[in-house]
Motif scaffolding. Structure first.
Motif, PDB file in Angstrom:
ATOM      1  N   GLY A   1      -3.999   6.501  -3.598  1.00 29.73           N
ATOM      2  CA  GLY A   1      -2.618   6.611  -4.035  1.00 29.73           C
ATOM      3  C   GLY A   1      -1.572   6.457  -2.946  1.00 29.73           C
ATOM      4  N   ILE A   2      -1.985   6.378  -1.679  1.00 27.62           N
ATOM      5  CA  ILE A   2      -0.993   6.296  -0.603  1.00 27.62           C
ATOM      6  C   ILE A   2      -0.173   5.014  -0.696  1.00 27.62           C
ATOM      7  N   VAL A   3      -0.796   3.914  -1.132  1.00 28.13           N
ATOM      8  CA  VAL A   3      -0.060   2.647  -1.219  1.00 28.13           C
ATOM      9  C   VAL A   3       1.084   2.728  -2.225  1.00 28.13           C
ATOM     10  N   SER A   4       1.011   3.655  -3.163  1.00 34.03           N
ATOM     11  CA  SER A   4       2.080   3.768  -4.159  1.00 34.03           C
ATOM     12  C   SER A   4       3.331   4.427  -3.604  1.00 34.03           C
ATOM     13  N   ILE A   5       3.213   5.095  -2.453  1.00 28.72           N
ATOM     14  CA  ILE A   5       4.381   5.793  -1.893  1.00 28.72           C
ATOM     15  C   ILE A   5       5.484   4.819  -1.501  1.00 28.72           C
ATOM     16  N   PRO A   6       5.219   3.766  -0.684  1.00 28.50           N
ATOM     17  CA  PRO A   6       6.308   2.833  -0.361  1.00 28.50           C
ATOM     18  C   PRO A   6       6.802   2.047  -1.561  1.00 28.50           C
ATOM     19  N   ARG A   7       5.981   1.893  -2.577  1.00 22.19           N
ATOM     20  CA  ARG A   7       6.424   1.193  -3.783  1.00 22.19           C
ATOM     21  C   ARG A   7       7.545   1.966  -4.479  1.00 22.19           C
ATOM     22  N   ARG A   8       7.637   3.267  -4.244  1.00 20.27           N
ATOM     23  CA  ARG A   8       8.672   4.079  -4.890  1.00 20.27           C
ATOM     24  C   ARG A   8      10.038   3.924  -4.223  1.00 20.27           C
ATOM     25  N   ILE A   9      10.079   3.272  -3.066  1.00 20.73           N
ATOM     26  CA  ILE A   9      11.344   3.128  -2.347  1.00 20.73           C
ATOM     27  C   ILE A   9      12.276   2.175  -3.109  1.00 20.73           C
ATOM     28  N   GLU A  10      13.513   2.553  -3.248  1.00 20.98           N
ATOM     29  CA  GLU A  10      14.488   1.745  -3.980  1.00 20.98           C
ATOM     30  C   GLU A  10      14.544   0.326  -3.406  1.00 20.98           C
ATOM     31  N   GLY A  11      14.468  -0.668  -4.285  1.00 18.79           N
ATOM     32  CA  GLY A  11      14.570  -2.060  -3.880  1.00 18.79           C
ATOM     33  C   GLY A  11      13.264  -2.707  -3.485  1.00 18.79           C
ATOM     34  N   VAL A  12      12.191  -1.948  -3.353  1.00 20.95           N
ATOM     35  CA  VAL A  12      10.895  -2.507  -2.958  1.00 20.95           C
ATOM     36  C   VAL A  12      10.165  -3.012  -4.200  1.00 20.95           C
ATOM     37  N   ASP A  13       9.869  -4.317  -4.215  1.00 16.09           N
ATOM     38  CA  ASP A  13       9.140  -4.929  -5.327  1.00 16.09           C
ATOM     39  C   ASP A  13       7.647  -5.026  -5.049  1.00 16.09           C
ATOM     40  N   VAL A  14       7.271  -5.078  -3.763  1.00 13.56           N
ATOM     41  CA  VAL A  14       5.865  -5.215  -3.383  1.00 13.56           C
ATOM     42  C   VAL A  14       5.544  -4.248  -2.251  1.00 13.56           C
ATOM     43  N   ALA A  15       4.514  -3.438  -2.445  1.00  8.61           N
ATOM     44  CA  ALA A  15       4.018  -2.562  -1.383  1.00  8.61           C
ATOM     45  C   ALA A  15       2.614  -3.018  -1.009  1.00  8.61           C
ATOM     46  N   VAL A  16       2.362  -3.128   0.289  1.00 13.40           N
ATOM     47  CA  VAL A  16       1.052  -3.577   0.778  1.00 13.40           C
ATOM     48  C   VAL A  16       0.528  -2.575   1.788  1.00 13.40           C
ATOM     49  N   ALA A  17      -0.701  -2.126   1.573  1.00 18.84           N
ATOM     50  CA  ALA A  17      -1.367  -1.229   2.525  1.00 18.84           C
ATOM     51  C   ALA A  17      -2.504  -1.984   3.196  1.00 18.84           C
ATOM     52  N   PHE A  18      -2.552  -1.904   4.525  1.00 16.94           N
ATOM     53  CA  PHE A  18      -3.619  -2.511   5.324  1.00 16.94           C
ATOM     54  C   PHE A  18      -4.519  -1.393   5.835  1.00 16.94           C
ATOM     55  N   ARG A  19      -5.764  -1.342   5.351  1.00 11.02           N
ATOM     56  CA  ARG A  19      -6.707  -0.331   5.836  1.00 11.02           C
ATOM     57  C   ARG A  19      -7.797  -1.012   6.636  1.00 11.02           C
ATOM     58  N   GLU A  20      -7.906  -0.646   7.906  1.00 16.94           N
ATOM     59  CA  GLU A  20      -8.874  -1.288   8.795  1.00 16.94           C
ATOM     60  C   GLU A  20     -10.291  -0.823   8.476  1.00 16.94           C
ATOM     61  N   ASN A  21     -11.170  -1.778   8.251  1.00 15.36           N
ATOM     62  CA  ASN A  21     -12.588  -1.487   8.038  1.00 15.36           C
ATOM     63  C   ASN A  21     -13.307  -1.355   9.371  1.00 15.36           C
ATOM     64  N   PRO A  22     -14.457  -0.677   9.402  1.00 16.39           N
ATOM     65  CA  PRO A  22     -15.211  -0.567  10.661  1.00 16.39           C
ATOM     66  C   PRO A  22     -15.547  -1.927  11.273  1.00 16.39           C
ATOM     67  N   SER A  23     -15.663  -2.965  10.437  1.00 19.55           N
ATOM     68  CA  SER A  23     -16.004  -4.305  10.924  1.00 19.55           C
ATOM     69  C   SER A  23     -14.826  -5.018  11.569  1.00 19.55           C
ATOM     70  N   GLY A  24     -13.623  -4.459  11.436  1.00 14.97           N
ATOM     71  CA  GLY A  24     -12.433  -5.111  11.981  1.00 14.97           C
ATOM     72  C   GLY A  24     -11.681  -5.927  10.947  1.00 14.97           C
ATOM     73  N   THR A  25     -12.254  -6.104   9.751  1.00 11.12           N
ATOM     74  CA  THR A  25     -11.519  -6.725   8.660  1.00 11.12           C
ATOM     75  C   THR A  25     -10.566  -5.695   8.050  1.00 11.12           C
ATOM     76  N   TYR A  26      -9.746  -6.136   7.108  1.00 10.87           N
ATOM     77  CA  TYR A  26      -8.777  -5.218   6.502  1.00 10.87           C
ATOM     78  C   TYR A  26      -8.913  -5.211   4.977  1.00 10.87           C
ATOM     79  N   LYS A  27      -9.005  -3.999   4.432  1.00  9.67           N
ATOM     80  CA  LYS A  27      -8.959  -3.794   2.992  1.00  9.67           C
ATOM     81  C   LYS A  27      -7.491  -3.723   2.599  1.00  9.67           C
ATOM     82  N   ILE A  28      -7.096  -4.581   1.679  1.00  6.02           N
ATOM     83  CA  ILE A  28      -5.702  -4.686   1.275  1.00  6.02           C
ATOM     84  C   ILE A  28      -5.511  -4.090  -0.115  1.00  6.02           C
ATOM     85  N   SER A  29      -4.508  -3.254  -0.256  1.00  6.22           N
ATOM     86  CA  SER A  29      -4.117  -2.736  -1.563  1.00  6.22           C
ATOM     87  C   SER A  29      -2.666  -3.144  -1.809  1.00  6.22           C
TER      88      SER A  29
END
Length: 317
Positions: A238-266
């Motif tokens: 649910g953390i990615v939903s926090i910036p989505r609540r900001i007035e005027g924000v249409d898209v919120a993107v969370a970058f979570r670093e995986n142990p492999s160095g890739t990124y899980k995107i929400s």
């Protein structure tokens, strides 16, 4: 092949040893749908078991706690809330080409199972599963109701997201009538946070950045931060939903670093952008307002890729 609820229930009536699969990094919807079906099948005298690649979060122990699952060679394999076989995770990948039935609500479902019951208008797999259980002729019990209500609540942000329909609310009302402890479930899942979670939110929000005239907001969950705080996947829900609540924000993107160095995107979006369309650029998908994918690192490269996809979605270019 896509099917209807009648054929789905006919198939469920053909086997005694039924294996129910959850997706990796399990959330309330996949767990709730799996255990709702588990209880319905055992009520019918069938032998059933639920499996997941990852440990089930402790906060859902009121659904899964204290239930010993039998070992058997399955006659029927069912995936719930799983849009594609890649979501099964390493421990269940042996079943990737053996799924007989998928019960799902993701418009991005890849039709990988022998049969797929898909209701893309449903807010949650648990909404679909409630209908399945009704068609099976099984009365809703409190354990079923608690499990199914959980999925309906978690996938709608406690019935606040735009995917909540009149049928979602009717389903939730029926589950409450059947014994679901809605007050306790919603309080524990939405109103109570641990100190670790509060610290995580504060540290992660320090990474907040705005893009495209503040229409897009990004946050980063680095491996170093997650390791420092001992954060588990369920701590981040649910953390990615926090910036989505900001007035005027249409898209919120969370970058979570995986142990492999890739990124899980929400990705979470409002009415002016399609989250699934953004993530489909990278082999991911999900719902119009909530989707995910994985992209290669390092972080600046991951940001470049995602922000270009967001720019195209916002501008139509």
């Amino acid at each position: 092949m896509f099917t209807d609820i009648h054929n789905c229930c006919m198939l469920l009536g053909t086997a005694d040893d039924i294996l129910i699969l959850c997706h990796k990094s399990p959330d309330g919807d996949t767990i709730g749908a799996a255990y709702g079906l588990y209880h319905a099948l055992t009520h019918l005298g069938r032998r059933a078991a639920v499996r997941c690649s990852d440990p089930l979060p402790e906060k859902f122990a009121y659904i899964h706690g204290g239930i010993e699952m039998p070992e058997f060679e399955p006659q029927l394999i069912i995936a719930v809330d799983i849009a594609g076989p890649g979501l099964l995770g390493p421990a269940l990948e042996q079943y990737a080409d053996r799924v007989d039935l998928c019960i799902d609500h993701h418009v991005s479902n890849s039709d990988y199972a022998g049969l797929t019951l898909l209701d893309a208008q449903a807010a949650a797999a648990c909404e679909v599963m409630t209908s399945v259980i009704r068609h099976l002729g099984v009365p809703l019990t409190k354990p079923m109701a608690d499990a199914l209500f959980t999925g309906c609540a978690t996938d709608t942000g406690c019935f606040r997201y735009s995917n909540t329909t009149a049928n979602t609310l009717r389903t939730a009302a029926d589950l409450i009538d059947a014994g679901a402890d809605s007050a306790r479930i919603t309080n524990d899942l939405f109103e109570t946070v641990s100190r670790k979670r509060m610290t995580l939110e504060n540290r992660i929000m320090d990474t907040l950045e705005y893009h495209f005239d503040d229409r897009c907001a990004t946050i980063v969950m680095s491996r170093a931060l997650l390791d420092e705080l001992g954060a588990k996947v369920e701590d981040l829900e649910g953390i990615v939903s926090i910036p989505r609540r900001i007035e005027g924000v249409d898209v919120a993107v969370a970058f979570r670093e995986n142990p492999s160095g890739t990124y899980k995107i929400s990705v979470r979006t409002g009415e002016k952008a399609n989250a699934s369309a953004i993530c489909e650029n990278f082999g991911g998908g999900g719902h119009v307002r909530a989707a995910g994918c994985n992209v290669p690192g390092p972080l600046e490269h991951a940001k470049e890729l995602l922000l270009e996809a967001v720019r195209k979605e916002l501008t139509g270019a």
